[in-house]
Scaffold this motif. Structure first.
Motif, PDB file in Angstrom:
ATOM      1  N   SER A 172      83.622  46.238  62.333  1.00  0.00           N
ATOM      2  CA  SER A 172      83.715  46.276  63.698  1.00  0.00           C
ATOM      3  C   SER A 172      85.272  46.194  64.391  1.00  0.00           C
ATOM      4  O   SER A 172      85.515  46.840  65.194  1.00  0.00           O
ATOM      5  CB  SER A 172      82.666  45.098  64.654  1.00  0.00           C
ATOM      6  OG  SER A 172      83.180  43.912  63.936  1.00  0.00           O
ATOM      7  N   LYS A 227      81.391  57.348  62.673  1.00  0.00           N
ATOM      8  CA  LYS A 227      79.977  57.258  62.495  1.00  0.00           C
ATOM      9  C   LYS A 227      79.546  56.688  61.243  1.00  0.00           C
ATOM     10  O   LYS A 227      78.638  56.074  61.241  1.00  0.00           O
ATOM     11  CB  LYS A 227      79.567  58.767  62.516  1.00  0.00           C
ATOM     12  CG  LYS A 227      78.116  59.118  62.054  1.00  0.00           C
ATOM     13  CD  LYS A 227      77.296  58.823  63.537  1.00  0.00           C
ATOM     14  CE  LYS A 227      75.854  59.130  63.306  1.00  0.00           C
ATOM     15  NZ  LYS A 227      75.215  58.610  64.717  1.00  0.00           N
ATOM     16  N   GLU A 230      79.740  52.639  62.048  1.00  0.00           N
ATOM     17  CA  GLU A 230      78.537  52.513  62.791  1.00  0.00           C
ATOM     18  C   GLU A 230      77.461  52.139  62.172  1.00  0.00           C
ATOM     19  O   GLU A 230      76.629  51.515  62.244  1.00  0.00           O
ATOM     20  CB  GLU A 230      78.549  53.681  63.992  1.00  0.00           C
ATOM     21  CG  GLU A 230      79.440  53.300  65.121  1.00  0.00           C
ATOM     22  CD  GLU A 230      79.243  54.461  66.191  1.00  0.00           C
ATOM     23  OE1 GLU A 230      78.337  55.183  65.925  1.00  0.00           O
ATOM     24  OE2 GLU A 230      79.916  54.242  67.178  1.00  0.00           O
ATOM     25  N   LEU A 250      76.297  44.816  70.190  1.00  0.00           N
ATOM     26  CA  LEU A 250      75.897  46.478  70.259  1.00  0.00           C
ATOM     27  C   LEU A 250      75.804  46.883  71.775  1.00  0.00           C
ATOM     28  O   LEU A 250      74.819  46.266  72.372  1.00  0.00           O
ATOM     29  CB  LEU A 250      74.909  47.125  69.484  1.00  0.00           C
ATOM     30  CG  LEU A 250      74.435  48.419  69.597  1.00  0.00           C
ATOM     31  CD1 LEU A 250      75.650  49.238  68.969  1.00  0.00           C
ATOM     32  CD2 LEU A 250      73.249  48.779  68.653  1.00  0.00           C
ATOM     33  N   PHE A 259      80.694  49.628  69.806  1.00  0.00           N
ATOM     34  CA  PHE A 259      80.408  48.240  69.187  1.00  0.00           C
ATOM     35  C   PHE A 259      81.779  47.488  69.717  1.00  0.00           C
ATOM     36  O   PHE A 259      82.727  47.984  69.545  1.00  0.00           O
ATOM     37  CB  PHE A 259      80.515  48.516  67.716  1.00  0.00           C
ATOM     38  CG  PHE A 259      79.262  48.820  67.099  1.00  0.00           C
ATOM     39  CD1 PHE A 259      78.352  48.205  66.716  1.00  0.00           C
ATOM     40  CD2 PHE A 259      78.973  50.433  67.005  1.00  0.00           C
ATOM     41  CE1 PHE A 259      76.863  48.503  66.310  1.00  0.00           C
ATOM     42  CE2 PHE A 259      77.817  50.909  66.333  1.00  0.00           C
ATOM     43  CZ  PHE A 259      76.960  50.153  66.113  1.00  0.00           C
TER      44      PHE A 259
END
Length: 270
Positions: A172, A227, A230, A250, A259
């Motif tokens: 994150s 992508k 995530e 989220l 995020f």
């Protein structure tokens, strides 16, 4: 009494104290927290999520009670003060609305922070938390590029070579640093007075447009890395909604997924 005897006596004192804390079933039970940062970050988390408002004043009161006479908050009882803990405690109380800059205890904390180098000398994890809340400027070039997630496993800097503990936080973090994400608070909620330089002026600089030619060239790579990161986060959601046992939030906005990581309330870095 010689030095060796003094040390041995002290060891026996600690052993006796530890034995006295054991429960009848043979276990030891302690609160799972790491100094004032636990309460501070929980307050910030609850405030940003706008949830459990009744808990915030209770945590704020406990945080106030743990302030040292010199205005600082400590990580350990035998230290004079801990700059990062003090910055986080001050910020949490300010954001919570349970204290104002004019309060005596906040002025004492401000004095301690400024005397010890200001926010600029706080730990990088504290600065990260402040940046998320729009209280500290993100660096122009984030030192951990999102593209690290794309490196092959054979690479020395591969994301998969890090421990699971580090990976759980950095997935994150890579997204946040890439996007320079920040939450918005009322303009009167700021900590400019805790800076000892003019670094806070960077908060007022207009954000540079992402539509530069260079970024257009890297657009596909950015989207691909984003992508993938995530997906890593989604694939590691526990049954209780946490990520690897830590707190990840989220937020869904339209058709995109943003995020953002707000410090795990059960973990902090000193």
């Amino acid at each position: 009494m010689g030095r060796l005897e003094t040390v041995q006596t002290e060891i026996q004192t600690y052993i006796s104290h530890l034995k006295s804390l054991q429960f009848p079933d043979g276990s030891w039970r302690f609160l799972f927290e790491t100094g004032p940062m636990t309460d501070a970050n929980m307050i910030i988390l609850l405030k940003n999520l706008d949830t459990k408002p009744e808990l915030i004043p209770q945590l704020a009161q406990r945080l106030k009670q743990r302030q040292a006479p010199n205005g600082a908050w400590k990580q350990y009882d035998d230290e004079v003060g801990h700059l990062s803990s003090t910055v986080e405690a001050y910020t949490a109380l300010l954001l919570s609305g349970c204290a104002s800059r004019e309060d005596v205890m906040m002025q004492k904390a401000e004095e301690y922070i400024v005397q010890h180098g200001g926010v600029e000398q706080a730990h990088v994890s504290t600065k990260f938390m402040l940046a998320l809340n729009g209280l500290y400027p993100w660096p122009r070039f984030f030192p951990l590029p999102l593209y690290l997630i794309q490196l092959p496993k054979s690479s020395s800097f591969s994301y998969y070579r890090w421990s699971s503990y580090v990976r759980s936080h950095f997935a994150s973090l890579l997204i946040l640093g890439h996007r320079k994400f920040k939450l918005h608070h009322p303009p009167e909620i700021n900590i400019h007075h805790l800076f000892v330089t003019q670094h806070f002026h960077k908060l007022r600089e207009p954000r540079r447009s992402n539509r530069t030619r260079e970024r257009k060239k890297k657009g596909y790579l950015s989207r691909s890395a984003l992508k993938k990161t995530e997906q890593i986060l989604l694939q590691n959601i526990e049954n209780d909604g946490t990520q690897w046992g830590t707190t990840e939030v989220l937020v869904k906005k339209g058709h995109s997924m943003d995020f953002f990581y707000i410090y795990n309330p059960f973990y902090s870095v000193g």
